[in-house]
Design an enzyme around this catalytic site. Sequence first.
Site, PDB file in Angstrom:
ATOM      1  N   ALA A 247       0.803  -1.225   0.000  1.00  0.00           N
ATOM      2  CA  ALA A 247       0.000   0.000   0.000  1.00  0.00           C
ATOM      3  C   ALA A 247       0.832   1.270   0.000  1.00  0.00           C
ATOM      4  O   ALA A 247       0.421   2.280  -0.588  1.00  0.00           O
ATOM      5  CB  ALA A 247      -0.942  -0.004   1.203  1.00  0.00           C
TER       6      ALA A 247
ATOM      7  N   CYS B 277      27.582   2.732  -4.525  1.00  0.00           N
ATOM      8  CA  CYS B 277      28.170   3.749  -3.657  1.00  0.00           C
ATOM      9  C   CYS B 277      27.180   4.283  -2.629  1.00  0.00           C
ATOM     10  O   CYS B 277      27.555   5.034  -1.739  1.00  0.00           O
ATOM     11  CB  CYS B 277      28.695   4.905  -4.496  1.00  0.00           C
ATOM     12  SG  CYS B 277      29.968   4.412  -5.671  1.00  0.00           S
TER      13      CYS B 277
END
Length: 459
Positions: A195, A319
Amino acid sequence: MPYFDAASAAPLHPVARQALLAALDEGWADPARLYREGRRARLLLDAAREAAAEAVGCRPDELVFTSSGTTAVHAGIAGALSGRRRVGRHLAHSAVEHSSVLHSAAAHEAAGGSCTEVPVDRFGAVDPAAFGGALRADTALACLQSANHEVGTEQPVAEVAALCAEAGVPLLVDAAQSLGWGPVPAGWSLLTASAHKWGGPAGVGLLAVRKGTRFSPQGPAGERESGRAPGFENLPAIVAAAASLRAVRDAAAEAVRLRALVDRIRSVVAERVPDVEVVGDPVRRLPHLVTFSCLYVDGETLLHELDRREFSVSSGSSCTSSTLTPSHVLKAMGVLSEGNVRVSLPPGTAGADVDRFLEVLPEVVAEVRERLGAPVTAPASPAPAASLVVDALGRRCPIPVIELAKVIGEVAVGATVTVLADDEAARLDIPAWCEMRGQEYVGEEPADRGSAYVVRRLS
């Protein structure tokens, strides 16, 4: 502050907020009880189930509410595999599924089952024929997301569902990213969703299991939600989730508007930011999501700099990940992972905010590249070397690629540069750099530490 990360969690929809507050007053009692307050709660639960089932395209008695989309995936896969254990213990899934599917697959293998991972193309889509070829006589279940959570590419669900039906294999579709934008193509046997992806409250998932699909719930039995989701229902959140799902599905014009904004991002980023790769299918995609990767950029720094300029975006780059490994989605696609940015626009996003983002982004990328010492162009050497070795051991992305770019012009055309690197991202980013720069990626060779990536200069 513009929030551009709806693919992670969309802001609470106004309809969800209204329904949540109303249900807190009316739906606090146990819906399994026969007294007045319980009957009132039961009516709310039944109405929410009917609304959600209509959006999904199933019968209300085929749908249960779970505590999250991940829980729905885990329960759906475990129940389907157990229900069809006499057929076999083989699971087929695409290489770009959500981590909840991959974790379920890993647990299945650890318990003695087998899995086949179906590859994807450079846009992130599976080939239906390849998926059909992964189905075997002992395949108990197949899993395919409706649209990818990182790059937005829509999968050929209808074509794969037809092949699964022909093979007699149930198909579980993870519709977490797409359900708020429209119905899932027919043919699936199980469907899951979450949801908070469409503006409902967090902590509500959907699991739909078609009648006739063999399914055996795992874990201790429960009396609620057909025994498939034990525990007391979070009724106010369920009511808000169903109300907001209906509301966003009725807003077709907003999807058209957001698609136009994303088309603008896709084109302008490619024009204004040098050395950028916009990934994912440009046409067959979610309307609100675009992902691109920038060469020679530290993804974590890039996201922090955008946050300083009041833009909230996310990334699939290694990263910015605690695992320090490239996104499995970008890796499967074979595209650049460094400097990766995912922009996913929530409903109501102002066009002016998108325009300001497109003004700010080139400046931010240029600043980060300058800080890292990235080359503007590859320098030419008056006396090219026969070959070079670049030692980038112990250095994280994007430094190995930056060092490669700095020296490629110092070797003769036809000569090679060997990059020594122990960062997992180099395995993906160096071939991607070669693809973008028109150089030849020769391959990976073993080294005393890490790996040696060999690149041949073509121009």
